[in-house]
Design an enzyme around this catalytic site. Structure first.
Site, PDB file in Angstrom:
ATOM      1  CD  GLU A  53     -11.090   3.854   4.733  1.00  0.00           C
ATOM      2  OE1 GLU A  53     -11.095   2.746   5.292  1.00  0.00           O
ATOM      3  OE2 GLU A  53     -10.550   4.776   5.434  1.00  0.00           O
ATOM      4  CD  GLU A  64     -11.114  16.427   3.740  1.00  0.00           C
ATOM      5  OE1 GLU A  64     -11.300  15.379   3.482  1.00  0.00           O
ATOM      6  OE2 GLU A  64     -10.305  16.806   4.598  1.00  0.00           O
ATOM      7  CB  CYS A  95      -4.751  14.927   2.273  1.00  0.00           C
ATOM      8  SG  CYS A  95      -5.883  14.545   0.844  1.00  0.00           S
TER       9      CYS A  95
HETATM   10  N1  THU Z   1      -9.251  11.153   4.744  1.00  0.00           N
HETATM   11  C1  THU Z   1     -10.013  12.053   4.376  1.00  0.00           C
HETATM   12  O1  THU Z   1     -11.149  11.956   4.404  1.00  0.00           O
HETATM   13  N2  THU Z   1      -9.676  13.204   4.275  1.00  0.00           N
HETATM   14  C2  THU Z   1      -8.346  13.654   4.113  1.00  0.00           C
HETATM   15  O2  THU Z   1      -7.832  14.689   3.890  1.00  0.00           O
HETATM   16  C3  THU Z   1      -7.293  12.957   4.659  1.00  0.00           C
HETATM   17  C4  THU Z   1      -7.599  11.397   4.870  1.00  0.00           C
HETATM   18  C5  THU Z   1      -9.629   9.770   4.752  1.00  0.00           C
HETATM   19  C6  THU Z   1      -8.900   8.972   3.763  1.00  0.00           C
HETATM   20  C7  THU Z   1      -9.104   7.321   4.524  1.00  0.00           C
HETATM   21  O3  THU Z   1     -10.377   6.869   4.332  1.00  0.00           O
HETATM   22  C8  THU Z   1      -8.974   7.872   5.847  1.00  0.00           C
HETATM   23  O4  THU Z   1      -8.937   9.142   5.957  1.00  0.00           O
HETATM   24  C9  THU Z   1      -7.488   7.756   6.287  1.00  0.00           C
HETATM   25  O5  THU Z   1      -6.332   7.956   5.580  1.00  0.00           O
END
Ligand code: THU
Length: 139
Positions: A53, A64, A95
């Protein structure tokens, strides 16, 4: 797209274990939501990835995509499966952005969704992303 050979129970265990290990490296100080992913290349190499993040939230990269970009930048080009581990019930599925990037680089691989305790579901990427966009260039 031709089907890749199914994972053995052992291969799946190894892949989910790698995703779980990658999850331990998640850098998620804002959401506190830790995601681990692991991508299995055709030659058996596993590339782990975690979410990273940013203080500028939109710059965050999902677990991913971290795994895909690591694999591609190391020269891997053919893949069989991706495992994603989150500590939620049900476990999170990739996502939309990650589905597209997985399709771009891996095509119709197996997707394994798991918690730290167990594998919850298995599907093909086209189940998650039917009619994926492919760039064919301008007419
Ligand atoms: N996140 C992922 O790593 N993969 C996904 O497919 C969806 C969301 C992460 C992004 C962010 O750091 C946290 O999950 C909350 O959205």
């Amino acid at each position: 797209m031709s089907a890749t050979r199914p994972l053995t129970a052992d291969e799946e265990k190894r892949l989910v274990g790698a995703a779980q290990k990658a999850r331990e490296n998640a850098s998620a100080p804002y959401s506190l939501f830790r995601v681990g992913a692991a991508l299995l290349a055709e030659d058996g190499t596993i590339f782990g990835g975690c979410n990273v993040e940013s203080a500028s939230y939109g710059l965050t990269v999902c677990g991913e995509r971290t795994a895909v970009f690591k694999a591609i930048s190391e020269g891997a080009r053919k893949f069989r499966a991706v495992a994603v581990v989150t500590d939620t019930d049900p476990p999170a599925s990739p996502c939309g952005a990650c589905r597209q990037v997985l399709w771009d680089q891996c095509r119709d691989i197996d997707v394994i969704l798991a918690t730290p305790a167990r594998v919850v579901s298995r599907m093909r990427l086209t189940t998650l992303l039917p009619l994926a966009f492919e760039f064919k260039g301008p007419r």
